[in-house]
Design a protein around this motif. Sequence first.
Motif, PDB file in Angstrom:
ATOM      1  N   VAL A 103       0.814  -1.211   0.000  1.00  0.00           N
ATOM      2  CA  VAL A 103       0.000   0.000   0.000  1.00  0.00           C
ATOM      3  C   VAL A 103       0.850   1.264   0.000  1.00  0.00           C
ATOM      4  O   VAL A 103       0.479   2.275  -0.594  1.00  0.00           O
ATOM      5  N   VAL A 104       1.992   1.201   0.619  1.00  0.00           N
ATOM      6  CA  VAL A 104       2.813   2.394   0.836  1.00  0.00           C
ATOM      7  C   VAL A 104       3.272   2.993  -0.495  1.00  0.00           C
ATOM      8  O   VAL A 104       3.704   2.279  -1.407  1.00  0.00           O
ATOM      9  N   ASN A 105       3.162   4.327  -0.575  1.00  0.00           N
ATOM     10  CA  ASN A 105       3.605   5.094  -1.751  1.00  0.00           C
ATOM     11  C   ASN A 105       2.924   4.667  -3.053  1.00  0.00           C
ATOM     12  O   ASN A 105       3.503   4.756  -4.136  1.00  0.00           O
ATOM     13  N   ARG A 106       1.690   4.227  -2.957  1.00  0.00           N
ATOM     14  CA  ARG A 106       0.910   3.851  -4.133  1.00  0.00           C
ATOM     15  C   ARG A 106      -0.518   4.334  -3.952  1.00  0.00           C
ATOM     16  O   ARG A 106      -0.987   4.522  -2.830  1.00  0.00           O
ATOM     17  N   ARG A 107      -1.206   4.521  -5.086  1.00  0.00           N
ATOM     18  CA  ARG A 107      -2.639   4.817  -5.029  1.00  0.00           C
ATOM     19  C   ARG A 107      -3.392   3.497  -5.137  1.00  0.00           C
ATOM     20  O   ARG A 107      -3.242   2.783  -6.128  1.00  0.00           O
ATOM     21  N   VAL A 108      -4.168   3.177  -4.129  1.00  0.00           N
ATOM     22  CA  VAL A 108      -4.932   1.932  -4.135  1.00  0.00           C
ATOM     23  C   VAL A 108      -6.383   2.239  -3.784  1.00  0.00           C
ATOM     24  O   VAL A 108      -6.687   3.246  -3.142  1.00  0.00           O
ATOM     25  N   GLU A 109      -7.269   1.377  -4.227  1.00  0.00           N
ATOM     26  CA  GLU A 109      -8.685   1.492  -3.885  1.00  0.00           C
ATOM     27  C   GLU A 109      -9.046   0.384  -2.916  1.00  0.00           C
ATOM     28  O   GLU A 109      -8.810  -0.799  -3.199  1.00  0.00           O
ATOM     29  N   ILE A 110      -9.583   0.764  -1.778  1.00  0.00           N
ATOM     30  CA  ILE A 110      -9.945  -0.191  -0.743  1.00  0.00           C
ATOM     31  C   ILE A 110     -11.328   0.148  -0.204  1.00  0.00           C
ATOM     32  O   ILE A 110     -11.941   1.149  -0.598  1.00  0.00           O
ATOM     33  N   THR A 111     -11.805  -0.681   0.716  1.00  0.00           N
ATOM     34  CA  THR A 111     -13.101  -0.457   1.358  1.00  0.00           C
ATOM     35  C   THR A 111     -12.880   0.085   2.761  1.00  0.00           C
ATOM     36  O   THR A 111     -12.092  -0.470   3.533  1.00  0.00           O
ATOM     37  N   ALA A 112     -13.550   1.176   3.106  1.00  0.00           N
ATOM     38  CA  ALA A 112     -13.430   1.802   4.426  1.00  0.00           C
ATOM     39  C   ALA A 112     -14.728   1.608   5.211  1.00  0.00           C
ATOM     40  O   ALA A 112     -15.775   1.258   4.647  1.00  0.00           O
ATOM     41  N   VAL A 122     -12.877   3.842  -1.068  1.00  0.00           N
ATOM     42  CA  VAL A 122     -12.005   5.002  -0.979  1.00  0.00           C
ATOM     43  C   VAL A 122     -10.749   4.751  -1.805  1.00  0.00           C
ATOM     44  O   VAL A 122     -10.367   3.604  -2.059  1.00  0.00           O
ATOM     45  N   GLU A 123     -10.143   5.854  -2.222  1.00  0.00           N
ATOM     46  CA  GLU A 123      -8.818   5.792  -2.830  1.00  0.00           C
ATOM     47  C   GLU A 123      -7.820   6.235  -1.773  1.00  0.00           C
ATOM     48  O   GLU A 123      -7.982   7.287  -1.152  1.00  0.00           O
ATOM     49  N   LEU A 124      -6.773   5.442  -1.570  1.00  0.00           N
ATOM     50  CA  LEU A 124      -5.865   5.648  -0.444  1.00  0.00           C
ATOM     51  C   LEU A 124      -4.423   5.783  -0.937  1.00  0.00           C
ATOM     52  O   LEU A 124      -3.980   5.021  -1.802  1.00  0.00           O
ATOM     53  N   THR A 125      -3.720   6.759  -0.364  1.00  0.00           N
ATOM     54  CA  THR A 125      -2.276   6.891  -0.570  1.00  0.00           C
ATOM     55  C   THR A 125      -1.624   7.015   0.800  1.00  0.00           C
ATOM     56  O   THR A 125      -2.019   7.883   1.593  1.00  0.00           O
ATOM     57  N   VAL A 126      -0.640   6.172   1.101  1.00  0.00           N
ATOM     58  CA  VAL A 126       0.043   6.181   2.394  1.00  0.00           C
ATOM     59  C   VAL A 126       1.510   6.536   2.177  1.00  0.00           C
ATOM     60  O   VAL A 126       2.206   5.897   1.386  1.00  0.00           O
ATOM     61  N   SER A 127       1.970   7.573   2.877  1.00  0.00           N
ATOM     62  CA  SER A 127       3.371   7.999   2.784  1.00  0.00           C
ATOM     63  C   SER A 127       4.043   7.824   4.141  1.00  0.00           C
ATOM     64  O   SER A 127       3.574   8.377   5.146  1.00  0.00           O
ATOM     65  N   PRO A 128       5.171   7.063   4.217  1.00  0.00           N
ATOM     66  CA  PRO A 128       5.884   6.881   5.496  1.00  0.00           C
ATOM     67  C   PRO A 128       6.878   8.023   5.736  1.00  0.00           C
ATOM     68  O   PRO A 128       7.365   8.656   4.790  1.00  0.00           O
ATOM     69  N   MET A 129       7.163   8.310   6.983  1.00  0.00           N
ATOM     70  CA  MET A 129       8.149   9.328   7.355  1.00  0.00           C
ATOM     71  C   MET A 129       8.955   8.815   8.545  1.00  0.00           C
ATOM     72  O   MET A 129       8.417   8.092   9.405  1.00  0.00           O
ATOM     73  N   ARG A 130      10.257   9.213   8.600  1.00  0.00           N
ATOM     74  CA  ARG A 130      11.091   8.904   9.755  1.00  0.00           C
ATOM     75  C   ARG A 130      11.580  10.229  10.328  1.00  0.00           C
ATOM     76  O   ARG A 130      12.291  10.975   9.687  1.00  0.00           O
ATOM     77  N   ILE A 131      11.184  10.520  11.549  1.00  0.00           N
ATOM     78  CA  ILE A 131      11.557  11.750  12.242  1.00  0.00           C
ATOM     79  C   ILE A 131      12.151  11.360  13.595  1.00  0.00           C
ATOM     80  O   ILE A 131      11.468  10.731  14.433  1.00  0.00           O
ATOM     81  N   THR A 138       1.427   9.078   6.976  1.00  0.00           N
ATOM     82  CA  THR A 138       0.342  10.000   6.644  1.00  0.00           C
ATOM     83  C   THR A 138      -0.471   9.382   5.514  1.00  0.00           C
ATOM     84  O   THR A 138       0.091   9.015   4.475  1.00  0.00           O
ATOM     85  N   ALA A 139      -1.762   9.264   5.732  1.00  0.00           N
ATOM     86  CA  ALA A 139      -2.659   8.684   4.724  1.00  0.00           C
ATOM     87  C   ALA A 139      -3.558   9.776   4.142  1.00  0.00           C
ATOM     88  O   ALA A 139      -4.117  10.584   4.889  1.00  0.00           O
ATOM     89  N   PHE A 140      -3.650   9.786   2.837  1.00  0.00           N
ATOM     90  CA  PHE A 140      -4.552  10.695   2.124  1.00  0.00           C
ATOM     91  C   PHE A 140      -5.695   9.842   1.569  1.00  0.00           C
ATOM     92  O   PHE A 140      -5.455   8.935   0.754  1.00  0.00           O
TER      93      PHE A 140
END
Length: 535
Positions: A103-112, A122-131, A138-140
């Motif tokens: 799922v990470v760093n891709r546009r996918v369609e899933i059920t919410a 929904v269409e989902l995009t998940v971006s990981p971060m290291r701080i 962060t999910a859009f």
Amino acid sequence: MLRVLDNISRAWAAMTARSTVANEHTDRETRLMAVINSALDAIVGMDADGRVTDWNHHAEAMFGYARAEIVGRALSVAIVPERFRAAHEQGLRRFLDTGAGNVVNRRVEITALHRDGHEFPVELTVSPMRIGGATSFTAFVRDITERRRLEEQALQMETLRAVGRLAGGIAHDFNNLLTAIHGCTDLLDDSLDPSSRARTEVAIIRDAARRGAELTRQLLAYSRNQVLKPIVLDVARMVTDMAPLLRRLAGESRTVELSLRPDPLAVRVDPGQFEQVLVNLVLNARDAMPDGGKVTIASACVELGESRAQGHVIVEGGSYVVISVRDTGVGMDDDTKAHLFEPFYTTKPPGKGTGLGLATVYGIVKQSGGYIVAESTPGKGAEFSVYLPRCDEMPAVEQTAATPAASRSQARETILLVEDESTVREVSRRGLQARGYDVIAVGSAAEALSLVERGERPVHALVSDVSMEGMSGPELAARLRTRMPDLAVLLMSGLPDEYAVGDAEVPFDYLQKPFTFEQFERQLQTQLGTRSPLS
């Protein structure tokens, strides 16, 4: 003393600088949160443990949770349907262990999952971060319910169009066969003695051909290839006039009530086709109420400022007259509604229905420039609403039947018959000759033109198929009329061709296959009656 004052001054400057930095940081956070909350997508933050850390305003609206009650909760429990939660948690662990994920760093369609329990795409995009050595996500999220609806509608419309083209093609070929059957039946009937027992078998053949012709008419209506003759009529008057017939069709155990607006609601439709719409919808309601019930036919006027979804149909903005037929029957599930207007689809047992009733309604309504919307819930009946563009003209006034054409010379007319289907050509030739016409039968427009150019015999009428290889019937008629302005013309086809017939430079009369010789001769006589008498 000066040293003390200098230290105080430097301390004050440092405090002021720190305060300025803090204020700037606060301002940046405020602006960032304003941007996040103004986003049209849901923005959701999640930590490495799968717990919610951020939740913008659109996420509140999309999922039904306020920020204060969702932050700190496990994301999978809140918005992931239960059957997908294990996969969600496994995917999170896999990414943290290996850095890989589906799922990470891709546009996918899933059920919410919404707070109230309903699921939605929904269409989902998940971006990981290291701080600071910690991983967060962060999910859009975008609700694509409406997009899915439009995609499914477009797919269904394309399927219906494809089936419609197939149905129209079948009807074209079948009508040629039925024309030959009708013609041979008429010829055989004419040759039999009035007391012959074979006349009974001939009548059975004729009735079977008639029922076959009715099926092809329904196919043509579905494929939107009927030649319509629309007039402006008042919906309320039309329904009221048909009420006695509709009540008989519904049967004694079912009542038919009218709830019609008293003011005229004018639409431009073919009266016969509109009657067929009402009849088929009432028959459908009757079949949905095997133990009795009530059918309500209502009319209304609606103004749609912009295109909007009505059920699973997108209705364009405009002024519409809505005719609805509501029943108290068994209702329909979503699967049934998805196939409702497909030809030959029926929920009845084998042999109990053709599955063409609602398909016919769909074709007529679409060809009339309207929409049909079906709403139903199992066990709670169904309602079919027909949206027809409202007309500003006054309804047409009924006219008396036209006066029959004056009698013509009884001379023997010569008919040029042009038909590329050999069986239809031969049967038509024999039928016309049996009725006293002199017939020249050819199989192509080129043959017809060559014959006329030689001028060996005078031609008084052209009877031609509409669609032929090389040159269409209307084109042939136009060419011949440049040489013979008084030439009577009658065009025929198994599949109405709106462009060829309706947009021809010269108007021609039209005869739809299949037809009987009685219909054939009646229209031919009408056309011959419009030309100068034979010399």
